[in-house]
Motif scaffolding. Sequence first.
Motif, mmCIF file in Angstrom:
data_model
loop_
_atom_site.group_PDB
_atom_site.id
_atom_site.type_symbol
_atom_site.label_atom_id
_atom_site.label_comp_id
_atom_site.label_asym_id
_atom_site.label_seq_id
_atom_site.Cartn_x
_atom_site.Cartn_y
_atom_site.Cartn_z
ATOM 1 N N PRO A 110 -83.744 -50.900 12.461
ATOM 2 C CA PRO A 110 -83.694 -50.117 13.699
ATOM 3 C C PRO A 110 -83.605 -51.005 14.946
ATOM 4 C CG PRO A 110 -85.355 -49.226 12.237
ATOM 5 C CD PRO A 110 -84.830 -50.464 11.582
ATOM 6 N N MET A 111 -84.396 -52.085 14.970
ATOM 7 C CA MET A 111 -84.348 -52.958 16.136
ATOM 8 C C MET A 111 -82.996 -53.659 16.234
ATOM 9 S SD MET A 111 -88.224 -54.382 16.071
ATOM 10 C CE MET A 111 -88.107 -55.706 17.237
ATOM 11 N N LEU A 112 -82.481 -54.066 15.070
ATOM 12 C CA LEU A 112 -81.171 -54.720 15.020
ATOM 13 C C LEU A 112 -80.097 -53.823 15.615
ATOM 14 C CD1 LEU A 112 -80.343 -57.385 13.569
ATOM 15 C CD2 LEU A 112 -79.524 -55.959 11.715
ATOM 16 N N HIS A 113 -80.221 -52.531 15.322
ATOM 17 C CA HIS A 113 -79.183 -51.616 15.768
ATOM 18 C C HIS A 113 -79.516 -50.973 17.104
ATOM 19 C CE1 HIS A 113 -77.230 -52.512 12.101
ATOM 20 N NE2 HIS A 113 -78.156 -51.969 11.348
ATOM 21 N N GLY A 114 -80.417 -51.627 17.840
ATOM 22 C CA GLY A 114 -80.561 -51.299 19.251
ATOM 23 C C GLY A 114 -81.638 -50.304 19.615
ATOM 24 N N ILE A 115 -82.500 -49.910 18.678
ATOM 25 C CA ILE A 115 -83.577 -49.008 19.069
ATOM 26 C C ILE A 115 -84.698 -49.839 19.683
ATOM 27 C CG2 ILE A 115 -85.282 -47.341 18.258
ATOM 28 C CD1 ILE A 115 -83.312 -46.539 16.082
ATOM 29 N N LYS A 116 -85.074 -49.519 20.908
ATOM 30 C CA LYS A 116 -86.074 -50.333 21.585
ATOM 31 C C LYS A 116 -87.414 -49.607 21.699
ATOM 32 C CE LYS A 116 -83.097 -53.440 23.959
ATOM 33 N NZ LYS A 116 -81.788 -52.748 23.800
ATOM 34 N N ASP A 117 -87.342 -48.294 21.765
ATOM 35 C CA ASP A 117 -88.545 -47.498 21.972
ATOM 36 C C ASP A 117 -89.506 -47.668 20.790
ATOM 37 O OD1 ASP A 117 -90.287 -45.671 23.065
ATOM 38 O OD2 ASP A 117 -89.375 -43.998 21.948
ATOM 39 N N LYS A 118 -90.713 -48.160 21.103
ATOM 40 C CA LYS A 118 -91.666 -48.479 20.050
ATOM 41 C C LYS A 118 -92.086 -47.234 19.263
ATOM 42 C CE LYS A 118 -95.522 -51.612 19.311
ATOM 43 N NZ LYS A 118 -96.711 -50.833 18.957
ATOM 44 N N LYS A 119 -92.249 -46.143 20.008
ATOM 45 C CA LYS A 119 -92.626 -44.883 19.371
ATOM 46 C C LYS A 119 -91.593 -44.441 18.336
ATOM 47 C CE LYS A 119 -95.662 -41.539 20.207
ATOM 48 N NZ LYS A 119 -95.615 -40.375 21.083
#
Lengths: 252, 322
Positions: A110-119
């Motif tokens: 998820p982080m790799l593909h640009g999701i930043k929101d921790k929630k």
Amino acid sequence: MKEVKIKINNLSVYFNYIQALNDVSIELYANRVTSIIGPSGCGKTSLLRTINRMNDLMHGFRLTGEVLIDGVNIYEPEIDVVNLRKLVGMIFQKSNLFPKSVYENLAFAPMLHGIKDKKEIEEIVERTAIQAGVWNEIKDRLNENALNFSAGQQQRICIARALTVEPDILLMDEPATALDPVSTARIEELIFELKRKYTIVVVTHNMQQAARISDYTAFFYLGHLVEYDKTTRIFTNPANKQTEDYVTGRFG
Amino acid sequence: MNVKEEEFISQYSAAVSKKKLIKEKLIKYFFMINSLAAIFLILSIFIFLLYESYRAFEQIGIGEFIGKEISTPGGTAKTIYQWYPTSEEPRYSIISLLVGSLLTALPATLISALFGIAVGIYLSEIASSRSREILKPVIEIFAGIPTVVIGFIMLAIGATVFNDLFHPPNRLNAFLASIGLSIICIPIVASLTEEALRSVPNELRMASYSLGANKWQTIKNVILPAAISGLSAAIILGFGRAVGETMIVLMASGNAAELTFNIFRSMRSMTATIAAEMGEVSFESNHYYALFVIGMVLFVSTFILNLIAELILNKMRKKLRS
Ligand SMILES: Nc1ncnc2c1ncn2[C@@H]1O[C@H](COP(=O)(O)OP(=O)(O)OP(=O)(O)O)[C@@H](O)[C@H]1O
Ligand SMILES: [Mg+2]
């Protein structure tokens, strides 16, 4: 109603001068489990890796023919491999979790593909772990190194990790070969659960397993697709003599 | 098979296995004796250094090796950090030499870490097997250049070029020496980095790619973190080599025994001091013993650095294996 998810036309795969698959044509159905069986070296892994283009990484790889997912040829030049691999998840024979925490493993894609929101990431972690039937075992140990978990747990975390990219298709290359019977049973149950949402292709050397978990079975021999049919048919009344010999354990 | 035959066979095979057993035992003892000899040698060097340093502390005093307190004409006391064992009022501060060693070794380590890790990544993850086969021996040749040649080149050519370009306060200086040190440290860090990266199981790369990562993301997020202990060990061992290196520093650093923190000034390292002075010092003089104190500091610090690196590597191997 069955819907064709993956359609392979006249596929031949080569590694340098070795031909791993020879003129294979097959249709794999959505929300079904398809087993790929056959003796060692017959091209099962090569077939799986063609579907998510992992073979692209192999030295000397070449192919002829077509691989269509939802009607789109994934070997067209305009296809983005990253998007393809988000559509097609892969589970390997031996769990290959990163030597990081469980959370980091599940948050990796998820982080790799640009999701930043921790929630949002936390939600993905929980949802995929629940789907992979491993949430209860990891929820209090999310920050622990993933390699501390048992082999069976690790493999289910791998499945959860593969689900984090929200794929349609799951490719599993002998997912339970390295596991004890109890862990194997859990993986098999899990595969049964997951097919409601995903198209699943499982390579296995275990005939009973293929019979238990899959709706369709494809038997390969020396790079050829020998027989492909409903699993019940392959195991009770195969059309081909070679298939019969293989599933009854007379050779292999 | 009759009884005689059986007897013969059992006797014969017993003889063979006995012979084999003795041979294996001999081999085992041979290696054991060798390693014991190595340990014994290192231990005796250490004891020897310790003993000679003890004599130095006894005759000169431990405080002298830090700095010397002198009274200024104004009447206030002031500590000076100099290494001048031959002056009328001999000064034995190792501090200036220690700072000198660090002033060359730290920049060299920084440069080697930067380039060495980059080269290691290239070798392990990017280069085709063809270019790796060409590049690896070339890098090993660099590591094998006699250091006196590197020192000479820095002294003769490097100093002139650097001088014309930047006009440093001293023609020969710490920076020049650290460039020379980098030439031998980069290959060390590079090959250790390559080794560390290659020990990362291929399955982890596969996992990363299958999740949609590209090559750079895989290197940055998976391979480097998995090899982080190997990389730190590589840097520590590179640092150890830079601290222990003698000829390059001796030739390129200008050899001034003053305490300085300016990298563009002449300075002197612990190793260069021993190399330059040991030949001329009179046997069993205070100066002679003082040099052994430097030797001991060097021995202990490089030993500790190597030990730390070894421990880190061990831990990493264990972690990646599980
Ligand atoms: N990366 C590669 N480079 C060269 N040859 C390869 C590569 N991958 C597979 N092959 C060859 O292709 C053929 C098929 O291999 P593949 O791994 O697909 O077999 P498999 O059915 O998965 O076997 P197993 O049951 O042992 O896993 C073999 O002859 C193998 O040696
Ligand atoms: Mg295989």
